[in-house]
Structure formats: C-alpha cells, structure tokens
Enzyme design. Structure first.
Site, PDB file in Angstrom:
ATOM      1  N   CYS A 152       0.802  -1.171  -0.029  1.00  0.00           N
ATOM      2  CA  CYS A 152      -0.111   0.048  -0.015  1.00  0.00           C
ATOM      3  C   CYS A 152       0.906   1.185   0.085  1.00  0.00           C
ATOM      4  O   CYS A 152       0.696   2.142  -0.712  1.00  0.00           O
ATOM      5  CB  CYS A 152      -0.847  -0.170   1.090  1.00  0.00           C
ATOM      6  SG  CYS A 152      -2.230  -1.353   1.314  1.00  0.00           S
ATOM      7  N   VAL A 156       0.540   4.242  -2.812  1.00  0.00           N
ATOM      8  CA  VAL A 156      -0.136   5.518  -2.453  1.00  0.00           C
ATOM      9  C   VAL A 156       0.782   6.609  -2.655  1.00  0.00           C
ATOM     10  O   VAL A 156       0.254   7.826  -3.153  1.00  0.00           O
ATOM     11  CB  VAL A 156      -0.551   5.727  -0.771  1.00  0.00           C
ATOM     12  CG1 VAL A 156      -0.867   6.932  -0.423  1.00  0.00           C
ATOM     13  CG2 VAL A 156      -1.582   4.536  -0.401  1.00  0.00           C
TER      14      VAL A 156
END
Length: 522
Positions: A152, A156
């Site tokens: 993640c 991101v």
C-alpha cells in the site's frame, strides 16, 4: 502464577486453574465489562433477521473479508519459479505478515524480503530503499531472479518500479542483465488472486515481450499450464499426473510444490524446484496455454492471447466429475491425444464413490465461501452429489462470476434455494447461517469462529465447519491434498461425507436417549 516445569500445560487447561480464573475475574472488573446478561442479549440480537438486514447495509466496514491482499499472491507466484526470491517494495511488517501467513498454512519456511520502507521513504519515495534492497538481496541470498511487488505505502506515494529498478541497474547495484520482473500490487484493490495474476503477467512480460521474434506457436510440442493462486500442492501434482498419463508434454508455468514441501533430510533448501527461466522464455512456442482458474487470470489471459497469440481453450476449473471430463476432453481436442484407460478407470471409481455416498449427501445443505474459481468448482461438485448449496460467498468475485454461478445453480434441481453473494465478508456469512441454517459450512479456518457462535446459541443451532480452502491454519497437512481432477473429487467427497458421519455420531451418543440408531455400519 507458576507453571510446573515437570508438566508444562498449554493455555486451555492452564486457564482453568483457580488462580487464572480469579485473575480474569478481577481483570473484567477493572475493565468494567458488560454483564453476562447484557452480552447474551446483544449476542441474541446479532443472530436475528433484523440484525442481518442492518449487517447487509453496511458499506464502510469489512469484518474478516475472506480474502488476503495482492502482494501475498505475488509472493506465491514468485516462489513457483526456480531460484527466485520474492521481494516486496514496502514496509517490513507487510512482508512479515506474508511470510507468517504462508508459514502457518504450509508449515514451511518461506523466503521473502522487503526493502523496509519507513516514514522517510513515505515522504521522499523509496528509491534509496530499492537500491540497497536489490543489492543486499542478491549478495546475501544469491537468487537467480528477484521478483518485485509493492504494498500500500509504495502505491499510495506513486513509486515507479520500472524506473527504480532501471535506476538501480544504472547505478551498478545489480547487473543490467540480471532478471528483475515486477508487478504493481496495491493492497487496497483486488485480492491475493489479483496479485498472483499481476505477478505472473509481469514475469511473462519480462521474459517474452521483447523476445517474440522467431517464436512459433506449437513449435515445442508442449502445452503450457498456468495454475493461478493455488495452495493445494496436490493439485499441481495431479495435473502433472493426468497429463503424463495422456502422453501430453507440458510445462507448469509456476510450480512451488518443491520449495513448499521440502523433505526433512538434514539439508536446508532456500530454493527448490520451480519453473525455469528457459521454460518461461520458451512458453510462446507451446501448442496452447491452459488457464486452470480462468476467473482469476484475466490479465494473464489478455497477455497470452495478444502477445503469445495462443487461442486459450475455454473450460471451468477441473473440479468434480463433469468439469474434469470437460478438461480432459479439451486437452484431447487440442493435442489429439486420447484419454487413456487409466483415467477412465479412475473416473469410474469416482462415480462408484458418489453412488456409495449419495444417500448421506442427498439433501444436505451447505454454506460455502472462498476464491471465485474454487467456490464455483465446489458448487458444481456439491450439485453433482445431490447436495444443496444455500449460501455461496466470494468476496473477491465480480458480477459476471455471480451470473455464471447462478447459471450453474439454475441448471440443477438442487440449486433452486441458493443465494450468491459477492463483495461480502464472513460477518455477513455469520448472519446468513443464523437466519437460514445450513447443515454444514465449507471454507477456511476462519469459519471456526462462526461455528463457535452457532454452538454458543445452542447445540441445535450449531453449524459444523468442513475445512476445504485457504488458509487452513488449525489442521495439519491438508495443503498436500488435492481438490482438482477425479482424485481431488474423491478427496473432497471423502472429507465431506465423513464429516457428515462424524456429526451423526455426535448426535447419537446419548446413553438411552439418542443412541437408538448408533449403528456400527453406515
């Protein structure tokens, strides 16, 4: 609180001692927990139709999602290639999760590294981590290939794997020619099956996209087999066996069976077996490519069709009787090889087993969950057995899958009362089994908590769990079994019918009360 060194107790008898029970009571007083009456009142409400309606309306919360994240699938894919080290561009905690998840399921050490991104990398990007990580991983663990995926954090902030890896090579951290396929695998979309698909496409792209000159479909006389995210090691072996018995030369494109099932002979193997680089480079020359789990291999399918120019045969996952028949007949059609007598005899044994057990399976109601292909194959097989699926849940499936599953149900007289759910989790499944009770659940280990809740309400409400799926943490060696082919159908049938027998024995053990039909022969 002293243990006796002569007899160390595990937790469950230890916490029955008065000292521990007294400590727990004082802890509850300090924490100001609700009374047992209030807890039971709320529990009862959560088993109601009213609560189910509220539960199915929630949008911003997932409770036990019945799926894992993309990079976990990417790691399993990388493990299936010879001397390949999975490398996750992200935080150390993520990789610790992937390794322990697989370790608890396979009971094997799992090689995987991260470049340990922390707060500074989250602000300034993780290129420095990539430089040091690739250099150190190659020097320390000496893999022939490093397969890179992301978590993640890296996604991101927008880290570019292609640029970072190329820059690391320009900086001399690893040689230019050193194999470093990659895949972007953001954890916040898709699931573990998506991550496997992305990583396989990344490896296929790395070794074949710019090397298609001179490739001729069918020139190596082999079939490619792409398993998808598959954790039953017996499934790899049964596919090999069936194709070998047909005399079909083939290549399993990703095969982690050796590294995840190594013998205890005094020799540590960080790498063992797997698809070789030569085999993936040669894959475009195959007669065709078989996708064993087509619902989870959409990216792979597109790449194989558009780049390798293979006209991928259409079939469902080879689970149960009819879909294994379809699989073998499709192979026979593609290769011109007949289905041998050995497999015909094996099929006959499965049919005999189905006849032997049908009286116990007929009309039994099941709730099932899992990945799209597995759940669809299991649904088909249950219907073949005369069982009745009433709840089917696949969190990581799409609407097209739901329509295909409904079609399978509609084609059988045993599928008429079934509900199909996508994007739902195991807390939804809990509501389903309380409000429309099945006889059994089939799914992974997390279902044991649903079984406990149903038992807490009363023995008559209990829904036993049959453990078929992934992950299986609380039983040993089931990952070596198989669910595909006639052999896999025999295993699943044996498992399911014997759980039914076990339940019957449980219900007929009361001395002089329920034991009137406690027969020795069933």
């Amino acid at each position: 609180m002293m243990q006796n060194v002569e007899k160390i107790q595990p937790s469950y008898p230890l916490f029955r001692d008065d000292e521990y029970k007294d400590n727990l009571t004082r802890k509850k007083t300090y924490e100001e927990v609700y009374s047992p009456e209030k807890i039971k009142e709320v529990f009862e409400w959560t088993t109601s139709e009213e609560y189910k309606e509220l539960n199915f309306k929630r949008e911003a919360l997932t409770v036990n999602p019945a799926k894992a994240c993309q990079p976990l699938g990417a790691v399993l894919c990388a493990l299936g290639f010879e001397k390949t080290l999975p490398y996750v561009h992200g935080s150390q905690g993520c990789v610790a999760y992937f390794r322990t998840y697989f370790n608890r399921h396979f009971r094997e050490p799992v090689a995987c590294v991260s470049d340990s991104m922390t707060e500074d990398a989250a602000v300034f990007g993780g290129q420095k981590n990539m430089f040091a990580g690739l250099e150190n991983a190659k020097a320390l663990y000496k893999p022939d290939m490093i397969a890179v995926s992301t978590t993640c954090m890296a996604e991101v902030i927008g880290d570019d794997l292609n640029a970072f890896i190329n820059n690391a090579k320009k900086d001399g951290r690893v040689p230019q020619e050193y194999p470093t396929p990659f895949a972007h695998t953001p954890s916040f979309v898709g699931s573990h099956v998506t991550g496997w698909d992305n990583m396989f496409e990344g490896i296929a792209r790395y070794f074949t996209l710019n090397y298609m000159e001179g490739k001729v479909v069918g020139s190596n006389g082999k079939l490619n087999v792409v398993p998808g995210f598959e954790t039953y090691l017996g499934n790899y072996r049964v596919i090999h066996r069936m194709l070998d018995e047909m005399g079909v030369k083939h290549t399993m494109l990703c095969d982690p069976t050796e590294v995840l099932d190594t013998p205890a002979d005094g020799q540590f193997r960080m790498y063992s077996g797997g698809t070789t680089q030569a085999e993936i480079k040669d894959a475009p020359n195959a007669i065709n490519t078989l996708l064993l789990q087509p619902w989870q291999l959409e990216k792979t399918k597109k790449y194989v069709e558009n780049t390798w120019h293979h006209d991928i045969p259409k079939f469902n996952i080879p689970m149960g009787l009819e879909w294994t028949d379809d699989f073998l007949m499709k192979i026979s059609e593609v290769t011109g090889k007949p289905v041998p007598a050995s497999l015909t005899k094996e099929r006959g044994r499965l049919v005999d087993m189905m006849m032997d057990s049908h009286t116990w399976l007929h009309g039994k109601k099941f709730a099932i969950w899992g990945d799209p292909d597995f759940t669809l194959g299991l649904t088909k097989f249950l219907l073949e057995l005369g069982a009745e699926p009433i709840h089917i849940l696949s969190n990581n499936a799409n609407k097209r899958w739901a329509k295909a599953t409904q079609k399978v149900l509609d084609d059988s007289p045993y599928g008429k009362d079934c509900e199909v759910h996508i994007g739902k989790d195991l807390w939804h499944m809990r509501s389903l089994v309380f409000t429309k009770k099945p006889d059994f659940m089939i799914g992974n280990s997390y279902g044991k908590f649903i079984q406990r809740d149903t038992l807490f309400k009363g023995k008559e409400f209990e829904v036993p769990l049959i453990r078929i799926g992934f992950p299986i943490f609380d039983r040993h060696h089931l990952h070596r079994m198989t669910t595909m082919g006639y052999e896999g159908a025999m295993y699943m049938l044996t498992t399911i019918v014997n759980e039914i027998m076990h339940r019957l024995d449980e219900e007929t053990r009361g001395m002089g009360t329920t034991d009137y039909n406690y027969d020795l022969v069933r």
